[in-house]
Design a protein around this motif. Structure first.
Motif, PDB file in Angstrom:
ATOM      1  N   LYS A   1      -9.815 -13.215  -0.410  1.00 50.58           N
ATOM      2  CA  LYS A   1     -10.844 -13.867  -2.111  1.00 50.58           C
ATOM      3  C   LYS A   1     -10.188 -13.144  -3.558  1.00 50.58           C
ATOM      4  N   LEU A   2     -10.877 -11.658  -3.074  1.00 50.68           N
ATOM      5  CA  LEU A   2     -10.552 -10.570  -4.260  1.00 50.68           C
ATOM      6  C   LEU A   2      -8.997 -10.202  -4.209  1.00 50.68           C
ATOM      7  N   ALA A   3      -8.484 -10.154  -3.998  1.00 49.94           N
ATOM      8  CA  ALA A   3      -7.193 -10.141  -3.628  1.00 49.94           C
ATOM      9  C   ALA A   3      -6.505 -11.088  -3.921  1.00 49.94           C
ATOM     10  N   MET A   4      -6.308 -12.364  -4.074  1.00 50.62           N
ATOM     11  CA  MET A   4      -5.894 -13.248  -4.768  1.00 50.62           C
ATOM     12  C   MET A   4      -6.300 -13.436  -5.714  1.00 50.62           C
ATOM     13  N   GLU A   5      -7.922 -12.893  -6.189  1.00 54.00           N
ATOM     14  CA  GLU A   5      -7.644 -13.351  -7.698  1.00 54.00           C
ATOM     15  C   GLU A   5      -7.353 -12.814  -8.451  1.00 54.00           C
TER      16      GLU A   5
ATOM     17  N   ALA B   1       5.721  -5.120  -1.053  1.00 55.90           N
ATOM     18  CA  ALA B   1       4.708  -5.580  -0.208  1.00 55.90           C
ATOM     19  C   ALA B   1       4.569  -4.073   2.031  1.00 55.90           C
ATOM     20  N   THR B   2       4.360  -3.265   1.390  1.00 61.44           N
ATOM     21  CA  THR B   2       4.563  -1.948   2.244  1.00 61.44           C
ATOM     22  C   THR B   2       1.922  -2.725   2.645  1.00 61.44           C
ATOM     23  N   GLY B   3       1.825  -3.566   2.270  1.00 65.58           N
ATOM     24  CA  GLY B   3       0.618  -3.597   3.248  1.00 65.58           C
ATOM     25  C   GLY B   3      -0.750  -2.300   1.992  1.00 65.58           C
ATOM     26  N   GLY B   4      -0.276  -1.768   1.667  1.00 62.26           N
ATOM     27  CA  GLY B   4      -1.019  -0.574   1.287  1.00 62.26           C
ATOM     28  C   GLY B   4      -2.723  -0.704   0.828  1.00 62.26           C
ATOM     29  N   LEU B   5      -2.773  -2.295  -0.199  1.00 55.82           N
ATOM     30  CA  LEU B   5      -4.219  -3.258  -0.039  1.00 55.82           C
ATOM     31  C   LEU B   5      -4.141  -3.348   1.352  1.00 55.82           C
ATOM     32  N   GLN B   6      -5.868  -3.074   1.235  1.00 57.26           N
ATOM     33  CA  GLN B   6      -6.092  -2.420   2.954  1.00 57.26           C
ATOM     34  C   GLN B   6      -6.853  -4.528   2.947  1.00 57.26           C
ATOM     35  N   ILE B   7      -7.101  -5.211   3.154  1.00 56.18           N
ATOM     36  CA  ILE B   7      -7.384  -6.632   3.820  1.00 56.18           C
ATOM     37  C   ILE B   7      -7.743  -6.895   4.601  1.00 56.18           C
ATOM     38  N   GLU B   8      -9.949  -6.579   4.634  1.00 50.66           N
ATOM     39  CA  GLU B   8     -10.419  -6.417   5.675  1.00 50.66           C
ATOM     40  C   GLU B   8     -10.941  -7.517   6.547  1.00 50.66           C
TER      41      GLU B   8
END
Ligand code: NAP
Length: 269
Positions: A213-217, A200-207
């Motif tokens: 939606k793509l991250a949930m996939e 859980a570093t927040g490395g993936l930038q969800i803006e």
């Protein structure tokens, strides 16, 4: 007393490695960053420890890494015990597959090359710059932080089409680790790659909502790969287990040149 060099310590796992390793005042911890002023301020505010040195070095720049190695060498009498290649790039293209990326071949190629520079070439320059110091150190351990996404099994089982450039360039990193081990194992240097799990570093930038939606996939694919996967683990726990494996592993017990999960077991998540 041990000395440590870690790349990419501004945040995430890199910062946590610095925090945990510097808790022992006898250790000397060196962190490589792209914005020295900002990270020095963060380290002073959050850790306030005198055994941490922050050094300017973009890991894609071999000359900056050579300079960083000189700075460390002057403080350690030409030695280094542990080297951790942690810095990495996981761009927003991580959320889509080759079918979407194919719409812009130029951008696709640039994205692959940029990931290759940061995730593969950077650690290679890093290892080369610091290897003379490692050879003089007592621990002689060189670790690359990799990812289970670099294992084809984690792509094929859940048909995880995402994280293309990231997975490809981390797979190349794993091979680079094996090649370094092929040269330096005989000199007593452990070179190995470790996957820290999902952290859980927040490395993936969800803006945007679409990113979400793509991250949930992608997380759904993670769950398909590993049905017991409950979500990313706390950064403290992941860093602790990566360091435990680094401390345990030796050149003589099958770890040399290997790529392993921090738990030493599959699935990676
Ligand atoms: N988080 C996860 O779930 C996960 C899972 C598997 C593997 N990993 C691996 O674990 C490691 C750490 O991940 P993380 O989630 O902590 O990453 P993160 O939060 O995205 O942080 C990446 C770090 O790398 C630095 N960096 C990027 N490019 C650099 C460069 N060219 N030169 C120097 N530093 C650079 C960044 O510095 P700036 O602040 O300057 O950008 C930042 O400090 C990575 O190798 C990653 O691939 C993470």
């Amino acid at each position: 007393m041990s000395s440590y060099v870690i790349s990419g310590v501004s945040r995430g796992l890199g910062f946590e490695f610095v925090r945990q390793l510097s808790a022992s005042p006898a250790n000397s911890v060196f962190g490589l960053v792209r914005d020295k002023t900002a990270v020095e301020a963060k380290v002073a505010a959050e850790l306030g420890r005198t055994n941490i040195t922050i050094i300017q070095a973009d890991t894609t720049n071999a000359a900056e890494l050579e300079k960083a190695a000189q700075i460390v060498s002057e403080k350690t009498n030409g030695t280094l015990d542990y080297l951790i290649a942690n810095a990495a790039l996981q761009a927003k293209t991580a959320l889509v597959g080759f079918d979407v990326l194919a719409q812009d071949p130029t951008a696709l190629e640039e994205d692959l090359i940029e990931h290759f520079r940061v995730n593969t070439v950077g650690p290679i320059h890093l290892f080369n710059a610091f290897m003379p110091l490692i050879l003089n150190g007592h621990a002689k351990k060189v670790i690359a932080i990799s990812t289970g996404a670099a294992d084809t099994e984690m792509t094929l089982k859940p048909e995880m089409y995402q994280a293309t450039a990231y997975s490809i360039t981390k797979a190349a990193l794993n091979m680079a680790v094996a090649k370094f081990s092929a040269v330096y194992r005989r000199e007593g240097v452990l070179v190995m790659a470790i996957c820290p799990g999902a952290v859980a570093t927040g490395g993936l930038q969800i803006e945007t909502e679409e990113d979400g939606k793509l991250a949930m996939e992608m997380f759904a694919r993670f769950k398909e790969y590993s049905p017991t996967f409950q979500g990313p683990e706390p950064v403290e726990d992941s860093a602790r287990s990566v360091l435990a494996l680094m401390n345990k592993a030796t050149v003589d017990d099958g770890y040399a040149g290997a790529f392993l999960s921090h738990t030493e077991k599959k699935p990676y998540l």
